[in-house]
Motif scaffolding. Sequence first.
Motif, PDB file in Angstrom:
ATOM      1  N   SER A  33      -7.231  30.275  64.842  1.00 31.23           N
ATOM      2  CA  SER A  33      -7.258  28.851  65.182  1.00 31.23           C
ATOM      3  C   SER A  33      -7.647  28.647  66.643  1.00 31.23           C
ATOM      4  O   SER A  33      -7.733  29.609  67.415  1.00 31.23           O
ATOM      5  N   ASN A  34      -7.898  27.409  66.960  1.00 31.83           N
ATOM      6  CA  ASN A  34      -8.230  26.915  68.312  1.00 31.83           C
ATOM      7  C   ASN A  34      -9.717  27.052  68.669  1.00 31.83           C
ATOM      8  O   ASN A  34     -10.319  26.133  69.180  1.00 31.83           O
TER       9      ASN A  34
ATOM     10  N   PHE B  59      -8.089  23.388  70.669  1.00 34.65           N
ATOM     11  CA  PHE B  59      -6.661  23.703  70.600  1.00 34.65           C
ATOM     12  C   PHE B  59      -5.912  22.791  69.630  1.00 34.65           C
ATOM     13  O   PHE B  59      -6.008  21.564  69.728  1.00 34.65           O
ATOM     14  N   ASP B  60      -5.218  23.410  68.681  1.00 34.38           N
ATOM     15  CA  ASP B  60      -4.388  22.714  67.680  1.00 34.38           C
ATOM     16  C   ASP B  60      -5.202  21.868  66.699  1.00 34.38           C
ATOM     17  O   ASP B  60      -4.629  21.035  65.980  1.00 34.38           O
TER      18      ASP B  60
ATOM     19  N   ASN C 234      -3.850  26.340  61.212  1.00 32.94           N
ATOM     20  CA  ASN C 234      -3.815  27.598  60.458  1.00 32.94           C
ATOM     21  C   ASN C 234      -3.708  27.349  58.952  1.00 32.94           C
ATOM     22  O   ASN C 234      -4.364  28.003  58.151  1.00 32.94           O
TER      23      ASN C 234
ATOM     24  N   GLY D 289      -5.862  32.098  67.936  1.00 33.14           N
ATOM     25  CA  GLY D 289      -4.593  31.379  67.795  1.00 33.14           C
ATOM     26  C   GLY D 289      -3.794  31.475  69.085  1.00 33.14           C
ATOM     27  O   GLY D 289      -4.332  31.287  70.179  1.00 33.14           O
ATOM     28  N   SER D 290      -2.515  31.832  68.953  1.00 34.88           N
ATOM     29  CA  SER D 290      -1.677  31.925  70.151  1.00 34.88           C
ATOM     30  C   SER D 290      -1.634  33.351  70.703  1.00 34.88           C
ATOM     31  O   SER D 290      -0.833  33.660  71.571  1.00 34.88           O
TER      32      SER D 290
HETATM   33  N1  HSE Z   1      -2.733  26.104  67.591  1.00 35.77           N
HETATM   34  C1  HSE Z   1      -1.537  26.889  67.576  1.00 35.77           C
HETATM   35  C2  HSE Z   1      -1.294  27.465  68.965  1.00 35.77           C
HETATM   36  C3  HSE Z   1      -1.719  27.977  66.568  1.00 35.77           C
HETATM   37  O1  HSE Z   1      -2.255  27.878  69.605  1.00 35.77           O
HETATM   38  O2  HSE Z   1      -0.141  27.494  69.396  1.00 35.77           O
HETATM   39  C4  HSE Z   1      -0.525  28.823  66.364  1.00 35.77           C
HETATM   40  O3  HSE Z   1      -0.832  29.810  65.402  1.00 35.77           O
END
Ligand code: HSE
Length: 303
Positions: A11-12, A17-18, A133, A254-255
């Motif tokens: 993700s992102n 982001f998000d 996600n 992602g994170s």
């Molecule tokens: N978009 C979220 C983050 C994804 O970056 O915190 C977490 O899996």
Amino acid sequence: MMKVRIPASTSNLGSGFDVFGLALRLYLNVSIEPQPTGIQDMHFTGEGKEIVTASKTSNFITESLHQVFADRRLAVPGYRISVHNEIPVLRGLGSSGTAVLAGVIAANYLGKLEMTDNEILAEAVHIEKHPDNICPSYAGGLTAAVRLEDGSVLYRKWKFPTELMLVFVVPEFFISTKRAREVLPKSYPLKDIVFNLQRVSLLFEALYSGNYSLLKIVVEDRLHQPYRAPLIPGMGKILALNDGSLAYGIFLSGSGPTTCAITHPENAEIAGKKIADVFASEHINARIMPIKVDNIGVRISNK
Ligand code: HSE
């Protein structure tokens, strides 16, 4: 019996982001068999076996399955669940999203709840919190997702160009999303928000006009990567490689702590090696995983 195959996600994509996520050809495989009331059994193999145990309080699959019935004040039916997981856990590849989706889909099947696609997504996002996600893992491809005020999830999906490869470099240490969110500021300077909005608005031009050289700009970010980099030895050096010469774009998956490089398949090996070399210079072993995008999403078969 029902069999479910759920793709991992990243993700992102830097500036998104998000919001944005991609489904990956790397899967959580789950078989669900109804059993008489009182039998609640789970068998787990593959990635994360040492972390995930069969206890209902320590794995997201049975935890979310039970949550669905608790939310409806219904008794949990008996089940036997077998899991084979291909997705590295706690590394930024959406493994918890796949596990929560598996639990919700299993509950829908076992309880004959007849949930719609949107009810499944809303329940999974309610439990897991990350539509960026959950949506790609459910629908496949590239998704943009919004959680509306009423808890429902609005998303759109686009097929990702099949000629592109994603090279993940997965270091051997873990970071929980909780920890990776705690380090983010509570508010941001307007110029940093504008920095991301300007870049993310070029994503579709970069991907769908074939103008891939724009991706190095699209993946630049000031909302999360700079704050998370101190948690990941070598991350600053890896992000400095995002100049278009090694890959179209390099960003945190992602994170984190996994990093992702978007490349043409012939450049995948060298891009993966260069990034893994940075982790090695920090005395961290990392796996190189070239993976294509899954444009299909969840597969369910009933036998
Ligand atoms: N978009 C979220 C983050 C994804 O970056 O915190 C977490 O899996």
